[in-house]
Scaffold this motif. Structure first.
Motif, PDB file in Angstrom:
ATOM      1  N   MET A   1       1.170  -1.202   0.205  1.00  0.00           N
ATOM      2  CA  MET A   1       0.423  -0.039  -0.194  1.00  0.00           C
ATOM      3  C   MET A   1       1.073   1.477  -0.005  1.00  0.00           C
ATOM      4  N   GLU A   2       0.164   2.104  -0.969  1.00  0.00           N
ATOM      5  CA  GLU A   2       1.388   3.552  -0.480  1.00  0.00           C
ATOM      6  C   GLU A   2       0.077   4.627  -0.026  1.00  0.00           C
ATOM      7  N   LEU A   3       0.810   4.978   1.301  1.00  0.00           N
ATOM      8  CA  LEU A   3       0.673   6.416   1.733  1.00  0.00           C
ATOM      9  C   LEU A   3       1.340   7.416   1.036  1.00  0.00           C
ATOM     10  N   ILE A   4       0.359   8.890   1.311  1.00  0.00           N
ATOM     11  CA  ILE A   4       1.373  10.160   1.382  1.00  0.00           C
ATOM     12  C   ILE A   4       1.036  10.476   2.703  1.00  0.00           C
ATOM     13  N   ILE A   5       2.135  10.768   3.600  1.00  0.00           N
ATOM     14  CA  ILE A   5       2.332  11.465   5.327  1.00  0.00           C
ATOM     15  C   ILE A   5       2.695  11.900   5.058  1.00  0.00           C
ATOM     16  N   ASN A   6       2.170  13.480   5.193  1.00  0.00           N
ATOM     17  CA  ASN A   6       2.910  14.349   5.461  1.00  0.00           C
ATOM     18  C   ASN A   6       3.850  15.070   4.290  1.00  0.00           C
ATOM     19  N   HIS A   7       3.055  14.510   2.632  1.00  0.00           N
ATOM     20  CA  HIS A   7       3.752  15.661   1.954  1.00  0.00           C
ATOM     21  C   HIS A   7       4.487  14.037   1.783  1.00  0.00           C
ATOM     22  N   GLU A   8       4.729  12.686   2.049  1.00  0.00           N
ATOM     23  CA  GLU A   8       6.035  12.307   2.188  1.00  0.00           C
ATOM     24  C   GLU A   8       5.238  10.752   1.394  1.00  0.00           C
ATOM     25  N   VAL A   9       5.907  10.214   0.438  1.00  0.00           N
ATOM     26  CA  VAL A   9       5.057   8.848   0.292  1.00  0.00           C
ATOM     27  C   VAL A   9       5.560   7.837   0.670  1.00  0.00           C
ATOM     28  N   LYS A  10       5.172   6.769   1.684  1.00  0.00           N
ATOM     29  CA  LYS A  10       5.579   6.067   2.185  1.00  0.00           C
ATOM     30  C   LYS A  10       4.965   4.833   1.590  1.00  0.00           C
ATOM     31  N   PHE A  11       5.729   3.889   1.290  1.00  0.00           N
ATOM     32  CA  PHE A  11       5.591   2.504   1.079  1.00  0.00           C
ATOM     33  C   PHE A  11       5.346   1.465   2.479  1.00  0.00           C
ATOM     34  N   PHE A  12       4.475   0.814   2.167  1.00  0.00           N
ATOM     35  CA  PHE A  12       3.873  -0.442   3.387  1.00  0.00           C
ATOM     36  C   PHE A  12       3.484  -1.622   2.093  1.00  0.00           C
ATOM     37  N   GLU A  13       4.173  -2.814   3.054  1.00  0.00           N
ATOM     38  CA  GLU A  13       3.953  -3.696   2.662  1.00  0.00           C
ATOM     39  C   GLU A  13       3.076  -4.914   3.319  1.00  0.00           C
ATOM     40  N   SER A  14       3.099  -4.403   4.515  1.00  0.00           N
ATOM     41  CA  SER A  14       2.116  -5.042   5.634  1.00  0.00           C
ATOM     42  C   SER A  14       1.328  -3.970   5.747  1.00  0.00           C
ATOM     43  N   ALA A  15       0.297  -3.530   5.457  1.00  0.00           N
ATOM     44  CA  ALA A  15      -0.393  -2.506   5.413  1.00  0.00           C
ATOM     45  C   ALA A  15      -1.028  -1.707   6.626  1.00  0.00           C
ATOM     46  N   PRO A  16      -1.264  -0.548   7.342  1.00  0.00           N
ATOM     47  CA  PRO A  16      -1.964  -0.776   8.057  1.00  0.00           C
ATOM     48  C   PRO A  16      -3.640  -0.662   8.483  1.00  0.00           C
ATOM     49  N   VAL A  17      -4.578  -1.511   8.463  1.00  0.00           N
ATOM     50  CA  VAL A  17      -5.469  -1.224   8.432  1.00  0.00           C
ATOM     51  C   VAL A  17      -6.533  -0.167   8.426  1.00  0.00           C
ATOM     52  N   SER A  18      -6.224   0.636   9.736  1.00  0.00           N
ATOM     53  CA  SER A  18      -6.948   1.676   9.777  1.00  0.00           C
ATOM     54  C   SER A  18      -6.047   2.853  10.306  1.00  0.00           C
ATOM     55  N   LEU A  19      -6.202   4.399  10.521  1.00  0.00           N
ATOM     56  CA  LEU A  19      -5.371   5.723  11.399  1.00  0.00           C
ATOM     57  C   LEU A  19      -5.908   5.382  12.413  1.00  0.00           C
ATOM     58  N   ALA A  20      -6.000   4.392  13.458  1.00  0.00           N
ATOM     59  CA  ALA A  20      -5.597   3.661  14.754  1.00  0.00           C
ATOM     60  C   ALA A  20      -4.066   3.185  14.235  1.00  0.00           C
ATOM     61  N   GLU A  21      -3.892   2.548  13.779  1.00  0.00           N
ATOM     62  CA  GLU A  21      -2.956   1.660  13.275  1.00  0.00           C
ATOM     63  C   GLU A  21      -1.231   2.013  12.764  1.00  0.00           C
ATOM     64  N   LEU A  22      -2.160   2.651  12.082  1.00  0.00           N
ATOM     65  CA  LEU A  22      -1.243   4.264  10.858  1.00  0.00           C
ATOM     66  C   LEU A  22      -0.425   4.721  12.453  1.00  0.00           C
ATOM     67  N   MET A  23      -1.323   5.537  13.147  1.00  0.00           N
ATOM     68  CA  MET A  23      -0.690   6.406  14.130  1.00  0.00           C
ATOM     69  C   MET A  23       0.274   5.179  14.556  1.00  0.00           C
ATOM     70  N   GLN A  24      -0.318   3.957  15.319  1.00  0.00           N
ATOM     71  CA  GLN A  24       0.658   3.089  16.324  1.00  0.00           C
ATOM     72  C   GLN A  24       2.098   3.438  15.574  1.00  0.00           C
ATOM     73  N   LEU A  25       2.781   2.974  14.325  1.00  0.00           N
ATOM     74  CA  LEU A  25       3.658   3.347  13.424  1.00  0.00           C
ATOM     75  C   LEU A  25       4.261   4.258  13.601  1.00  0.00           C
ATOM     76  N   GLU A  26       3.446   5.744  13.342  1.00  0.00           N
ATOM     77  CA  GLU A  26       3.911   6.685  13.213  1.00  0.00           C
ATOM     78  C   GLU A  26       4.102   8.102  14.008  1.00  0.00           C
ATOM     79  N   ALA A  27       3.853   8.077  15.181  1.00  0.00           N
ATOM     80  CA  ALA A  27       3.688   8.099  16.361  1.00  0.00           C
ATOM     81  C   ALA A  27       2.945   7.433  17.853  1.00  0.00           C
TER      82      ALA A  27
END
Length: 68
Positions: A1-27
């Motif tokens: 999965m490709e997400l654009i986080i704070n204007h930076e493209v990031k690729f995730f092989e094991s993509a976070p399903v929810s925003l809560a999961e992404l926030m655990q990874l990013e912050a």
């Protein structure tokens, strides 16, 4: 999965399903003083766990800082 986080493209092989999961990874551990928007729409913290992410979503994460 490709997400654009704070204007930076990031690729995730094991993509976070929810925003809560992404926030655990990013912050990890940060919940206070954080605002998040997906595709220019602010998402309240109460909806993070139920907000599903899609490929190429543009996510803006803003954290409050102290200083003068």
């Amino acid at each position: 999965m490709e997400l654009i986080i704070n204007h930076e493209v990031k690729f995730f092989e094991s993509a976070p399903v929810s925003l809560a999961e992404l926030m655990q990874l990013e912050a990890p551990g940060k919940t206070k003083g954080v605002a998040v928007a997906i595709n220019s729409q602010v998402v309240p913290k109460t909806a993070w766990a139920s907000t599903e992410l899609r490929d190429r979503d543009s996510i803006l994460i803003i954290t409050a800082t102290q200083g003068g």
